[in-house]
Design a protein around this motif. Structure first.
Motif, PDB file in Angstrom:
ATOM      1  N   GLY A 130      40.656  85.976 115.214  1.00 33.60           N
ATOM      2  CA  GLY A 130      39.674  85.936 114.140  1.00 33.60           C
ATOM      3  C   GLY A 130      39.449  84.568 113.527  1.00 33.60           C
ATOM      4  O   GLY A 130      38.558  84.393 112.707  1.00 33.60           O
ATOM      5  N   ILE A 131      40.233  83.576 113.921  1.00 33.21           N
ATOM      6  CA  ILE A 131      40.093  82.237 113.344  1.00 33.21           C
ATOM      7  C   ILE A 131      39.047  81.452 114.128  1.00 33.21           C
ATOM      8  O   ILE A 131      39.049  81.439 115.348  1.00 33.21           O
ATOM      9  N   MET A 132      38.144  80.807 113.390  1.00 34.62           N
ATOM     10  CA  MET A 132      37.165  79.909 113.999  1.00 34.62           C
ATOM     11  C   MET A 132      37.821  78.541 114.116  1.00 34.62           C
ATOM     12  O   MET A 132      38.526  78.115 113.206  1.00 34.62           O
ATOM     13  N   ALA A 133      37.587  77.860 115.238  1.00 34.78           N
ATOM     14  CA  ALA A 133      38.233  76.569 115.460  1.00 34.78           C
ATOM     15  C   ALA A 133      37.338  75.691 116.318  1.00 34.78           C
ATOM     16  O   ALA A 133      36.246  76.093 116.694  1.00 34.78           O
ATOM     17  N   ILE A 144      43.800  74.280 120.632  1.00 39.27           N
ATOM     18  CA  ILE A 144      42.850  74.691 119.612  1.00 39.27           C
ATOM     19  C   ILE A 144      43.081  73.827 118.379  1.00 39.27           C
ATOM     20  O   ILE A 144      44.218  73.631 117.957  1.00 39.27           O
ATOM     21  N   ILE A 145      41.989  73.345 117.808  1.00 41.30           N
ATOM     22  CA  ILE A 145      42.070  72.565 116.581  1.00 41.30           C
ATOM     23  C   ILE A 145      41.415  73.362 115.458  1.00 41.30           C
ATOM     24  O   ILE A 145      40.275  73.787 115.576  1.00 41.30           O
ATOM     25  N   LEU A 146      42.156  73.571 114.389  1.00 41.76           N
ATOM     26  CA  LEU A 146      41.596  74.173 113.184  1.00 41.76           C
ATOM     27  C   LEU A 146      41.393  73.040 112.206  1.00 41.76           C
ATOM     28  O   LEU A 146      42.351  72.433 111.745  1.00 41.76           O
ATOM     29  N   ALA A 154      43.518  67.795 110.508  1.00 40.81           N
ATOM     30  CA  ALA A 154      43.330  68.890 111.450  1.00 40.81           C
ATOM     31  C   ALA A 154      44.698  69.434 111.813  1.00 40.81           C
ATOM     32  O   ALA A 154      45.694  68.723 111.747  1.00 40.81           O
ATOM     33  N   ILE A 155      44.742  70.710 112.179  1.00 42.76           N
ATOM     34  CA  ILE A 155      45.991  71.329 112.609  1.00 42.76           C
ATOM     35  C   ILE A 155      45.820  71.745 114.055  1.00 42.76           C
ATOM     36  O   ILE A 155      44.855  72.426 114.396  1.00 42.76           O
ATOM     37  N   GLU A 156      46.750  71.332 114.887  1.00 40.69           N
ATOM     38  CA  GLU A 156      46.688  71.639 116.305  1.00 40.69           C
ATOM     39  C   GLU A 156      47.682  72.748 116.623  1.00 40.69           C
ATOM     40  O   GLU A 156      48.833  72.695 116.205  1.00 40.69           O
TER      41      GLU A 156
END
Length: 167
Positions: A130-133, A144-146, A154-156
């Motif tokens: 459900g997370i957009m990234a 994936i980078i959020l 950014a969080i990888e």
């Protein structure tokens, strides 16, 4: 009912003062969020698991404009973060997503630079469902980078490419 005047704001703390500033804000009755991650620290004689801030010198406060001064007068708080000449705000959904990421045992890596916009994806399975990234390639691995908007971080996370789909 959520007050529309209240928003999440990132604040910058003095070096290594995140936990003390967080505790002081709580004592003042100000809702704050300090994302912490578990890390293994190695000393010459032992290893220890400690909780350290996910983003050094940052924490988030949920306040209205009337409480700016009270936050700035808190011991350990240096300043608000500005973006394009205005105090930056963080969307509620990003704080929720950050809490979700930290609730898993995933291996997170914080990158101290703003990721340039890439292909936006939706994580459709796994612990980050459900997370957009944003999708980027790092050292021939798909990661994936959020991106946390407006603060330049950014969080990888590592997750299977099979779990994502283009938006």
């Amino acid at each position: 009912m959520i007050d529309q005047n209240y928003r999440w704001y990132p604040v910058y703390t003095r070096s290594r003062a995140e936990k003390k500033a967080y505790e002081e804000l709580n004592r003042k009755g100000i809702l704050a969020y300090l994302p912490l991650r578990k890390a293994v620290k190695q000393w010459s004689d032992r290893k220890k698991i400690v909780e350290e801030p996910l983003i050094k010198s940052y924490l988030f406060v949920y306040i209205s404009g009337k409480e700016y001064a009270e936050v700035l007068m808190t011991n350990g708080i240096a300043r608000f973060i500005y973006f394009s000449g205005q105090i930056a705000t963080i969307p509620e959904q990003q704080i929720t997503d950050l809490k979700l990421l930290l609730a898993t045992d995933a291996d997170l890596e914080v990158l101290e630079y703003d990721i340039k916009p890439g292909e936006r994806v939706l994580i459709k399975a796994g612990p980050f469902k459900g997370i957009m990234a944003e999708l980027v390639s790092v050292q021939n691995k798909q990661r994936i980078i959020l991106r946390l908007q407006n603060i330049g971080y950014a969080i990888e996370i590592n997750t299977s490419v099979a779990f994502i789909e283009p938006v």
